[in-house]
Design a protein around this motif. Structure first.
Motif, short mmCIF file in Angstrom:
data_model
loop_
_atom_site.label_atom_id
_atom_site.label_comp_id
_atom_site.label_asym_id
_atom_site.label_seq_id
_atom_site.Cartn_x
_atom_site.Cartn_y
_atom_site.Cartn_z
N SER A 202 -1.52 10.26 -3.84
CA SER A 202 -2.36 11.13 -4.65
C SER A 202 -2.11 10.95 -6.15
N ARG B 210 -4.68 4.93 -5.57
CA ARG B 210 -5.41 4.69 -4.33
C ARG B 210 -4.87 3.43 -3.63
N GLU C 122 -1.97 4.23 -1.79
CA GLU C 122 -2.27 5.21 -0.73
C GLU C 122 -1.55 6.53 -0.96
N PHE D 246 -7.25 4.22 -9.42
CA PHE D 246 -7.29 3.14 -8.44
C PHE D 246 -5.89 2.60 -8.13
#
Length: 476
Positions: free
Chosen positions: A402, A397, A400, A394
């Motif tokens: 990988s 994520r 934004e 997370f």
């Protein structure tokens, strides 16, 4: 101050504090028995909770806010002072009940004296946040090293005077007092207005979720002390506490140093996630470069290390370290994700992840206690592995980017450290028939391990390291 200069000053501060803490551990572990460490660990479970409550996440909001008003600073200051005083009174009143829970009557005067430290620490929280906001880490370095040194010297003098567990109490009070006085002097800020309910309400969106996370994180980090102290006794908790402090060194003194320097920078870049991702991955790589060899080396050399550094009075500590050393590395990486969530105002994600971690760790401690203190350490390691997966996912994520880039950022130091550990195991086997003394063997292993790790990072994984540098360069 630039990010690099900030990081250097924070690293110097943490390096100085590491040295002070190491000296304190070595000297006080030889002057005080495991039961004194256990009593202080019980008290720390309670005082850590009080220190968490007195801030409510508002100091972090001061650093994160783009536009900071005088009313906001004053509101946070008076909130901290009020909470510090109220918690001090509450702790004093509840000391007998807490002592009864741990079945340790000696805990009552210890907790009663530690009440003094709470309002002292509260009074300087805003001043410290303001210095961190403007990246005044040179000044903070001097304050933190100076106050830590004053507290340690007082503790050693007290221990030599047969003060027992009160040596730790004196250290806590003096460190908090000296730190707050210096923060007031150096920051130059003084509260000029009364608190504003409107400002407090505005802070709660950010600080509320952060406080919830801190509450949950508190129980995750202190449930072991509650369970081990109550069911296994002060001596077992003392040994576990010593091993736990060694495990926390990379988290408190490497990850914390990097995160403190990184958080203000990430907050200023909160609307450009690609820049944040590059900065964060560069920081994680540097953290792993330091913590991976430290924890692998500690795990392999744990038995001679404990005998040489702490003496023969801690026979169970090496067994605990076998599980807590790898846990320390995992936490050094996972703990850095907090800067990402806070800088992007995703403290709600932190709260959910913290809840998941709390369920894992409390369950691990409760089940592990049935198998003794080693069982607690083993299941704590398992819980950390399970928690790391969603936490790191997370975080990537939120940036934004990988998760594979995170693995790429740590693969060189981790692979090098594991190969270094294998080399140290072989070296230990070679030393065994030669009957090399603990001190000599530990010294030789330390030097050989450092050389092996440096060779592996610079020579064997040279291309991987070059690729990593190219990816993380500002021009990328």
């Amino acid at each position: 101050m630039s990010t690099i200069r900030s990081a250097r000053w924070v690293a110097l501060s943490q390096g100085g504090r590491v040295a002070i803490q190491l000296v304190g551990l070595v000297v006080l572990a030889r002057l005080l028995p495991a039961t004194d460490y256990g009593l202080m660990a019980m008290a720390t479970v309670v005082t850590n909770f009080a220190l968490l409550l007195r801030d409510l996440g508002t100091a972090a909001a001061i650093i994160q806010k783009i536009d900071l008003r005088e009313e906001t600073k004053a509101t946070v200051f008076w909130l901290n002072v009020m909470m510090g005083l109220l918690l001090s009174l509450a702790l004093f009143a509840c000391a007998p009940l807490i002592a009864r829970y741990f079945a340790a009557a000696e805990l009552v005067p210890v907790l009663s004296m530690l009440c003094i430290a709470l309002p002292l620490a509260s009074s300087g929280a805003v001043h410290q946040a303001l210095l961190e906001r403007r990246s005044a880490f040179r000044e903070l370095t001097c304050i933190e090293i100076g106050s830590s040194l004053a507290g340690l010297l007082a503790a050693i003098v007290a221990a030599l005077s047969d003060a027992g567990v009160y040596s730790f109490v004196i250290q806590s009070i003096l460190t908090a007092g000296v730190s707050s006085i210096l923060l007031w002097i150096v920051s130059g800020w003084r509260p000029a207005t009364l608190p504003s309910w409107r400002e407090l309400h505005g802070l709660m969106g950010f600080s509320g979720n952060l406080t919830l996370f801190n509450f949950i994180n508190y129980f995750s980090r202190n449930a072991d002390g509650m369970i081990v102290g109550r069911y296994l006794g002060a001596a077992a908790l003392g040994s576990y506490s010593l091993a736990y402090k060694l495990m926390l060194f990379p988290v408190q003194n490497v990850t914390l140093a990097a995160s403190r320097a990184l958080y203000p920078v990430l907050s200023r870049q909160q609307n450009t996630p690609e820049v944040m991702a590059r900065l964060y991955l560069r920081t994680v790589s540097l953290i792993a470069l330091v913590t991976a060899p430290l924890m692998v080396g500690l795990m392999v050399l744990r038995e001679p290390f404990v005998r040489v550094v702490f003496g023969p009075g801690w026979p169970i500590v090496p067994e605990i370290l076998a599980w807590l050393a790898p846990t320390g590395f995992i936490q050094s990486i996972v703990s850095s994700t907090g800067t990402v969530f806070m800088a992007r105002s995703r403290t709600n994600v932190m709260a959910w992840l913290g809840t998941f971690n709390a369920v894992l760790t409390v369950t691990a401690f409760a089940v592990g206690a049935q198998f003794g203190v080693i069982g607690v350490a083993a299941l704590y390691f398992a819980a950390n592995v399970l928690h790391a997966i969603p936490c790191l996912f997370f975080a990537m994520r939120t940036l934004e980017t990988s998760p594979r880039l995170l693995l790429k950022a740590i693969v060189v130091p981790v692979a090098s450290a594991l190969l270094m550990g294998l080399g140290l195991v072989v070296l230990q086997e070679l030393f065994s028939p030669l009957q090399v003394g603990d001190f000599t063997g530990l010294t030789m292993s330390f030097v050989a391990g450092g050389l092996m790790y440096g060779f592996l990072v610079v020579v064997v994984f040279r291309q991987d390291l070059a690729d990593l540098r190219m990816f993380m360069s500002p021009a990328h």
